[in-house]
Design an enzyme around this catalytic site. Structure first.
Site, PDB file in Angstrom:
ATOM      1  N   HIS A 112       0.844  -1.199   0.000  1.00  0.00           N
ATOM      2  CA  HIS A 112       0.000   0.000   0.000  1.00  0.00           C
ATOM      3  C   HIS A 112       0.876   1.244   0.000  1.00  0.00           C
ATOM      4  CE1 HIS A 112       1.175  -0.411   4.219  1.00  0.00           C
ATOM      5  NE2 HIS A 112       0.901   0.879   4.376  1.00  0.00           N
TER       6      HIS A 112
ATOM      7  N   HIS B  81       4.827   0.123  -0.192  1.00  0.00           N
ATOM      8  CA  HIS B  81       5.627  -0.705   0.714  1.00  0.00           C
ATOM      9  C   HIS B  81       4.754  -1.789   1.331  1.00  0.00           C
ATOM     10  CE1 HIS B  81       3.920   2.687   2.920  1.00  0.00           C
ATOM     11  NE2 HIS B  81       3.973   1.971   4.022  1.00  0.00           N
TER      12      HIS B  81
ATOM     13  N   ASP C 209       0.885   5.234   1.814  1.00  0.00           N
ATOM     14  CA  ASP C 209       0.259   5.919   2.947  1.00  0.00           C
ATOM     15  C   ASP C 209      -0.464   7.170   2.441  1.00  0.00           C
ATOM     16  OD1 ASP C 209       1.330   3.995   4.594  1.00  0.00           O
ATOM     17  OD2 ASP C 209       3.079   5.193   5.175  1.00  0.00           O
TER      18      ASP C 209
ATOM     19  N   ARG D 177       8.415  -8.843  15.079  1.00  0.00           N
ATOM     20  CA  ARG D 177       8.801  -7.495  14.639  1.00  0.00           C
ATOM     21  C   ARG D 177       7.852  -6.502  15.293  1.00  0.00           C
ATOM     22  NH1 ARG D 177      10.879  -4.189  10.252  1.00  0.00           N
ATOM     23  NH2 ARG D 177       9.349  -2.567   9.822  1.00  0.00           N
TER      24      ARG D 177
HETATM   25  C1  GA4 Z   1      -2.302   2.927   5.588  1.00  0.00           C
HETATM   26  C2  GA4 Z   1      -1.519   3.873   6.504  1.00  0.00           C
HETATM   27  C3  GA4 Z   1      -2.009   3.817   7.978  1.00  0.00           C
HETATM   28  O1  GA4 Z   1      -1.569   2.615   8.603  1.00  0.00           O
HETATM   29  C4  GA4 Z   1      -3.554   3.896   8.044  1.00  0.00           C
HETATM   30  C5  GA4 Z   1      -4.098   2.673   7.311  1.00  0.00           C
HETATM   31  C6  GA4 Z   1      -5.612   2.454   7.310  1.00  0.00           C
HETATM   32  C7  GA4 Z   1      -6.072   1.469   8.408  1.00  0.00           C
HETATM   33  O2  GA4 Z   1      -5.299   0.599   8.827  1.00  0.00           O
HETATM   34  O3  GA4 Z   1      -7.240   1.577   8.800  1.00  0.00           O
HETATM   35  C8  GA4 Z   1      -5.974   1.945   5.889  1.00  0.00           C
HETATM   36  C9  GA4 Z   1      -4.692   2.185   5.019  1.00  0.00           C
HETATM   37  C10 GA4 Z   1      -3.801   3.068   5.877  1.00  0.00           C
HETATM   38  C11 GA4 Z   1      -5.007   2.832   3.658  1.00  0.00           C
HETATM   39  C12 GA4 Z   1      -6.313   2.307   2.977  1.00  0.00           C
HETATM   40  C13 GA4 Z   1      -7.401   1.913   3.991  1.00  0.00           C
HETATM   41  C14 GA4 Z   1      -7.168   2.676   5.279  1.00  0.00           C
HETATM   42  C15 GA4 Z   1      -6.430   0.506   5.762  1.00  0.00           C
HETATM   43  C16 GA4 Z   1      -7.147   0.505   4.450  1.00  0.00           C
HETATM   44  C17 GA4 Z   1      -7.454  -0.599   3.783  1.00  0.00           C
HETATM   45  C18 GA4 Z   1      -4.035   4.061   9.485  1.00  0.00           C
HETATM   46  C19 GA4 Z   1      -4.024   4.973   7.132  1.00  0.00           C
HETATM   47  O4  GA4 Z   1      -4.230   6.145   7.390  1.00  0.00           O
HETATM   48  O5  GA4 Z   1      -4.217   4.459   5.851  1.00  0.00           O
END
Ligand code: GA4
Length: 337
Positions: free
Chosen positions: A208, A265, A210, A275
């Site tokens: 994914h 990443h 961020d 980890r």
């Molecule tokens: C990725 C980055 C952060 O960990 C996060 C994630 C969020 C979650 O875990 O709820 C998301 C992911 C993240 C992006 C797309 C969506 C939302 C899971 C998911 C499938 C907290 C964020 O802000 O976006």
């Protein structure tokens, strides 16, 4: 709405990518915050990879280690104790289920809002003995890492020759900044026969980008983090518990009109060691308009993205699966042709 059922081990295999081994070898860009030339290196790293490692960051190791050991204590506590802090929507404890759209990973986590005191009620149930100790370590750590993130964003703005050095950092410094703090615990994964046969790895956290502006990651010395290069190959990032790793987020990619890359990443699970990572995601206020900075658009260069507010982007991002190309929706049609 996705029904959350207990996933099977097979569901955790990385299926979508090229074989993981052998991984390409590259030197991860290194930024020494005590050196004045770091702004050019930081800009280059953001353009070439959207990722770099930071040393001489000034965040005390004692603070990092204390928070880490409290988090480990939490993740090692009985499952019913941890569940009391769940579900993680929007904040709290999560186990294997990531987001709202059916993604799973070999990971347990705590998602916390960075506004001081905002979790106290949930932490009370987790840390029955000394919730205030954990809360104050989280607050202290988040403040230190946010300050470092702002220094780095100012370095970037300087390296890009922006007139206002705080063009990016002011969004994190804003009282309404919508930032998130995440503790990820990847327990050792079961050894699986298929593991040897198809060369696949159990996925800890799927690929994914961020959504925010900048992410600041610190992990223990267990490997697992991998970054995706422009040619689609995956590179394993050697862990370094005394350094931080910085990711460019989607919002910074937009503000720089694609000059900085939001890096894809993922984390693969490790069958030997656990980890532990702690990540600060620096986001803008919800009503902030995200668009390429006018001063960064070179003469006759078109903006590649339609303007959006962070609220709109976040809403759209949280309704997608992890690996989705979230920025695609906001790219200008003309730039896709
Ligand atoms: C990725 C980055 C952060 O960990 C996060 C994630 C969020 C979650 O875990 O709820 C998301 C992911 C993240 C992006 C797309 C969506 C939302 C899971 C998911 C499938 C907290 C964020 O802000 O976006």
């Amino acid at each position: 709405m996705v029904a959350l059922s207990t996933p099977t081990v097979e569901q955790f295999f990385v299926k979508t990518c090229k074989p993981v081994n052998p991984l390409t070898c590259i030197d991860i860009p290194l930024i020494d915050l005590s050196k004045p030339d770091s702004k050019h290196l930081a800009v280059k790293a953001c353009q070439d990879f959207g990722f770099f490692k930071v040393v001489n960051h000034g965040v005390p190791m004692t603070l990092i280690n204390e928070l880490e050991s409290e988090a480990i204590k939490f993740f090692n506590s009985p499952q019913p104790v941890k569940e009391k802090a769940g579900p993680a929507d929007p904040f709290g404890y999560g186990n294997k289920n990531i987001g709202r759209n059916g993604d799973i990973g070999w990971v347990e986590y705590l998602l916390l809002n960075t506004k001081p005191e905002s979790h106290y009620h949930k932490l009370l149930s987790i840390f029955e003995e000394h919730p205030e100790k954990f809360q104050s370590h989280v607050d202290e750590y988040v403040t230190a890492v946010k300050n470092m993130a702002c220094d780095i964003l100012e370095l970037m703005a300087d390296g890009l020759k922006l007139e206002s050095k705080n063009a990016f950092s002011k969004l994190l410094m804003d009282e309404q900044s919508d930032s998130v703090f995440r503790l990820n615990y990847y327990p050792p994964c079961p050894k699986h026969q298929e593991h040897e046969i198809n060369g696949g790895n159990l996925i800890g956290f799927g690929e994914h980008t961020d959504p925010q502006i900048i992410s600041v990651l610190r992990s223990n010395n267990t490997s697992g983090l991998e970054i995706c290069l422009k040619d689609g190959s995956w590179v394993s990032v050697p862990p370094d518990s005394e350094s931080f790793f910085i990711n460019v987020g989607d919002s910074l990619q937009v503000m720089t009109n694609g000059k900085f890359k939001s890096i894809k990443h993922r984390v693969v699970a490790n069958s030997e060691k656990s980890r532990m990572s702690m990540i600060y995601f620096g986001g803008p206020p919800l009503n902030e308009k995200i668009a390429p900075l006018a001063s960064l658009l070179e003469r006759e260069e078109d903006s590649l993205y339609n303007e959006f507010t962070w609220f709109e982007y976040k809403n759209s991002a949280f309704n997608t699966a992890l690996s989705h190309n979230r920025l695609g929706l906001f790219e200008k049609i003309s730039s896709k042709i």
